[in-house]
Design an enzyme around this catalytic site. Structure first.
Site, PDB file in Angstrom:
ATOM      1  N   ASP A 774       0.837  -1.195  -0.064  1.00 31.03           N
ATOM      2  CA  ASP A 774       0.079   0.012  -0.062  1.00 31.03           C
ATOM      3  C   ASP A 774       0.724   1.560   0.079  1.00 31.03           C
ATOM      4  OD1 ASP A 774      -2.664   1.259   0.383  1.00 31.03           O
ATOM      5  OD2 ASP A 774      -1.920   1.953   2.235  1.00 31.03           O
ATOM      6  N   LYS A 778       1.465   4.056  -3.042  1.00 29.22           N
ATOM      7  CA  LYS A 778       1.532   5.887  -2.581  1.00 29.22           C
ATOM      8  C   LYS A 778       2.827   6.425  -3.374  1.00 29.22           C
ATOM      9  CE  LYS A 778      -1.788   5.401   1.175  1.00 29.22           C
ATOM     10  NZ  LYS A 778      -1.873   5.270   2.620  1.00 29.22           N
TER      11      LYS A 778
END
Length: 918
Positions: A774, A778
């Site tokens: 995750d 980003k």
């Protein structure tokens, strides 16, 4: 058969015996003094009529006219002595009541009450036929000339309608007199229709004579209704007063001088303070009955108002006034308090239900206001049409008064290099159009003279195209003209306002609103007066364009049709936030958010007007249908009443993200916290960004990186102002921020992870957070926003999931085995603490070296990254401007509330871009 002999089959035959023959000749007066015609003579005249209408014999027709018009009075016009002068000026108030207002006995009584309540010194009331009667009368003529025997039954229906109304409304001598006249008129009409039946044809004057009876009867009934209250009242057959000349194209031109003379003579005989006049009907200079054509009653009122120089003319209808747009298409349309004559004229031309343009002409000369009012809501002040109203300010929304549309048009484009500089080309084009009788609605020509385009009704375009191809056959063959092109299924949208000429930015605002609603404009026209700006567009886009333009000029709220994909934790939190703020947004920010659909993976809920967000959960259970993403998108995109559509993807689904490009291409804005699209294949990301930059469709994804924190917008602000990004470093995961902020002292790693899971900070399987994927997504999003062309696979990631636990089949199994690695984690933490440092899981974008990475790093305790608490995120931007001291953005970076808040913020930003006040 006596009634047939007295009133033979001529338009004048039903003029009652008590009314006067207009300007009779000596021969006429001789005829008028003769005894009733014998039946044999009547048969001869019917035969003459048959011959006249069959052979279009104007001379014989005139003879029939002269022979059969009965006397109005034993007194000729020349013999009339003026007993009263016609007063003129503000003492007169003119009212016009349409067919709906006169539709029943109760409504006629309501009209009488309104007239009686008017305190004006003198009142002149113009009335139409009862509702639907004009159509019934035209139907009589059509049946008779088609030799359809049912015209007799249809005439009986007309009789019954008026007899029943009169019996409800009147009594005593008034009722007896009206019914006697009605019987006589119906008998005469039967004779007239029988003659038309025999001939198989009706000339326009015969048709006008028949049709005009509806106004005669309604005027007589209203006059009696007023007189029964004791108020003196006269009724006027306007065929004795109004004189008009046919002008072609189904129109007539009033003869104001002659009409004024006749009105003065009529008033000399009937000097009443209240006059009920027939609308719609008039006479030719030869005293042949005619009509003012459709919408003629409004025209009658305007003409009579100008003849008496009235204080104002009030048109009574069934609406509260003139709307800023068609309320059937724009529910937020507002009633306009005032319009200038020019604005009303423009709106009428472009199809708005205001007035016929010609109605305005008579009153403009004397600056007589026209007021549009609602007979069913007399408390509403209505709309006043007058000289340019005084305007309080010079705002954009004040200069554009209203919008109107015309549908079912085709655009004809004549193009070719041989047109440039050649005199007479335009004349030849429009001469050909005139020859086929087509109506040109709008014309647009490029200054290069390379092309001319114009709009005509769709039903006329085939004949126009054929005429142009025939007229320019040689030019097309020689190549001087390249094409005569027809574009079908078009509509016109017109923005109308008298002050547009003196206000900069009107056109820019209009076209910006259309562009943002993904509306393509086919052609543009604007006169130098700038009373209107006209655009041609696809008919299927017309309603959306109208709503977008209306909304943009602050005449209504900025409405967003919202589709929510994924009513999970973030989705339902967003829905609750929308519910709580909906009323505030409408009231304070002029933003109307309508959730048109909610879809999950299994079921979906759709609405045409907007889901009640106080009950969305219940409705999703009870009224849902099987989920179908294609149907969901079609429902959102094809609703013509909402020009601005936005899809909010609250999932983490790769397949949903793969549709963004197609949705943007359809003109649907996309807002999402889903990272899959921007961190997926580079080629797909670049396509999305290219499409976004090339269109007015917006793609917002602020919540993909920092939940509710302004990370993406801060980065864009730096880049767009010319700063150069050197490095971005941050703690991007609220989950991992919470874990390492609390992993201190004697606490074990597994205990802190379990606590985070229990508090809802982690995914259901904590490995999804601890794997670092995750954070890597980003990092790749920020890297791409900074201009780096990296794939997700280019980012090295230190996973916090031990190799041995990656194969666990469930989250529960993983959590059971995690404590066996607590010693390893304790050792790493102790080493950091011994050096006065803390552990932090960070992502880094190294723009200078064109790379990125995700790793566990150690920071001194006085470093900003070491001073976080809870689940806060922190991101440091090192740039050319912020080289010595990085720009820091810090705040909550996890949780449904802040993520949904970030999405909500994007929705409001979109509304602002679409025209809502910021």
């Amino acid at each position: 058969m006596r009634s047939l002999a007295v009133a033979g089959p001529h338009p004048g035959a039903a003029f009652a015996a008590h009314r006067r023959r207009l300007h009779p000749s000596a021969a006429d007066r001789s005829l008028l003094s003769s005894p009733p015609l014998p039946f044999s003579t009547h048969r001869l005249l019917v035969s003459s009529l048959h011959y006249a209408v069959s052979h279009r014999s104007s001379h014989l027709h005139a003879a029939v006219v002269s022979a059969l018009i009965p006397p109005f009075s034993s007194l000729s016009v020349e013999q009339a002595e003026a007993t009263a002068d016609l007063p003129k000026g503000d003492m007169w108030s003119v009212h016009k009541f349409g067919g709906t207002c006169m539709g029943t006995s109760q409504r006629i009584q309501n009209v009488a009450d309104i007239v009686l309540r008017d305190p004006s010194e003198r009142k002149l009331v113009v009335v139409s036929a009862m509702s639907k009667v004009t159509d019934m009368m035209y139907n009589l003529v059509n049946k008779a000339q088609s030799r359809d025997d049912s015209y007799i039954t249809a005439l009986d229906e007309v009789f019954e309608k008026h007899m029943g109304t009169a019996k409800d409304l009147l009594a005593g001598d008034d009722l007896a007199r009206f019914l006697s006249q009605l019987h006589a008129d119906i008998s005469n009409l039967k004779a007239m229709l029988r003659a038309i039946y025999i001939a198989g044809h009706a000339t326009e004057s015969f048709s006008d004579f028949v049709v005009g009876h509806g106004e005669l009867w309604s005027a007589q009934m209203l006059s009696c209704a007023i007189k029964k209250t004791g108020t003196p009242c006269s009724w006027m057959d306007t065929r004795e007063v109004l004189v008009v000349n046919p002008s072609g194209s189904n129109q007539v031109d009033p003869d104001y001088l002659e009409s004024e003379k006749r009105l003065e003579k009529w008033f000399a005989r009937h000097p009443a303070e209240t006059i009920i006049a027939t609308g719609f009907i008039a006479s030719t200079p030869d005293n042949i009955p005619t009509t003012l054509k459709r919408d003629g009653s409004d025209f009658s009122a305007a003409i009579i108002g100008s003849l008496v120089k009235a204080r104002q003319v009030t048109i009574w209808t069934d609406v509260d006034g003139v709307f800023s747009a068609d309320p059937r298409k724009v529910s937020e349309a507002v009633i306009l308090s005032t319009l200038s004559y020019q604005e009303a004229w423009e709106m009428s031309y472009f199809g708005a239900n205001v007035l016929h343009p010609r109605t305005i002409i008579p009153v403009m000369k004397y600056n007589i206001p026209i007021v549009i009012r609602n007979i069913f809501n007399t408390s509403a002040p209505g709309t006043m049409i007058c000289q340019q109203p005084v305007n309080e300010n010079g705002d954009l929304d004040a200069c554009v008064k209203a919008f109107a549309t015309i549908d079912k048009l085709a655009l004809v484009n004549v193009e070719g290099t041989g047109m440039a500089g050649v005199p007479g080309t335009a004349s030849a084009i429009f001469g050909a159009v005139k020859d086929v009788g087509a109506n040109v609605i709008m014309i647009s020509q490029a200054s290069s003279e390379h092309s001319v385009c114009f709009a005509v009704p769709e039903k006329e375009v085939a004949s126009v195209s054929a005429a142009l191809h025939a007229r320019f056959r040689e030019a097309l063959a020689a190549g001087r003209l390249s094409k005569v092109e027809v574009i079908h299924n078009c509509s016109i949208l017109a923005a109308v306002g008298l002050r547009m000429a003196s206000t900069p930015g009107v056109s820019a605002t209009l076209f910006d609103a259309l562009a943002k609603a993904n509306i393509n404009v086919r052609a543009i026209a604007q006169g130098c007066s700038e009373y209107n700006i006209t655009v041609v567009l696809k008919q299927e886009d017309c309603v959306r364009a109208l709503r977008a333009a209306h909304s943009r000029f602050f005449l209504s709220k900025t409405t967003l049709a919202v589709g929510i994909v994924g009513p999970g934790l973030i989705g339902r939190t967003l829905l609750n936030q929308l519910k709580d703020q909906a009323a505030v947004l409408k009231e304070n920010m002029n933003i109307d958010l309508r959730v048109m659909g909610i879809t999950g993976s299994r079921t979906m809920l759709l609405s045409d007007i907007g889901i009640d967000l106080t009950q969305w959960k219940e409705k999703l259970q009870t009224e849902a249908e099987p989920a179908n993403l294609d149907k969901f998108i079609h429902h959102l995109s094809e609703n013509p009443f909402f020009p601005n559509r936005v899809l909010v993807d609250c999932t983490a689904d790769t397949s949903v993200a793969s549709h963004y490009y197609d949705w943007l291409k359809k003109g649907i804005h996309v807002i999402t916290p889903n990272k899959k699209a921007n961190s997926g294949p580079l080629e797909r990301y670049l396509k999305l960004r290219t499409l976004q930059r090339a269109s007015y469709t917006h793609y917002f994804y602020e919540a993909t990186v920092g939940a509710g924190l302004p990370i993406i917008s801060t980065l864009r602000g730096l880049l767009e102002t010319g700063d150069k990004i050197l490095r971005i470093e941050g703690i991007f995961s609220g989950t991992l921020s919470y874990i390492f902020n609390n992993f201190e002292g004697a606490r074990t790693f597994s205990n802190v992870v379990a606590e985070a899971k229990e508090a809802g900070y982690t995914e259901p399987d904590p490995r999804d957070d601890l794997s670092g994927t995750d954070v890597a997504r980003k990092v790749i999003i920020l890297a791409r926003e900074s201009g780096l062309r990296l794939e997700l696979s280019d980012i090295p990631v230190r996973s916090l999931v031990p190799e041995a636990l990656r194969s666990c089949t469930s989250a529960d199994e993983y959590m059971q085995k995690l404590p066996s690695f607590d010693q390893d984690w304790a050792r790493e933490r102790n080493d950091a603490e011994a050096a006065g440092e803390v552990l932090r899981y960070v992502g880094v974008v190294d723009v200078v070296n064109k790379k990125g990475q995700v790793e566990l790093r150690r920071y001194k305790r006085d470093h900003p990254f070491a001073q976080l608490s809870g689940s806060d995120n922190i991101i440091a931007f090192t740039t050319s401007r912020y080289k010595e001291q990085p720009l820091i953005v810090r705040g909550p970076g996890a949780g449904a509330e802040v993520t949904a808040g970030g999405v909500f913020s994007d929705i409001l930003r979109l509304a602002s871009y679409l025209g809502a006040p910021s």
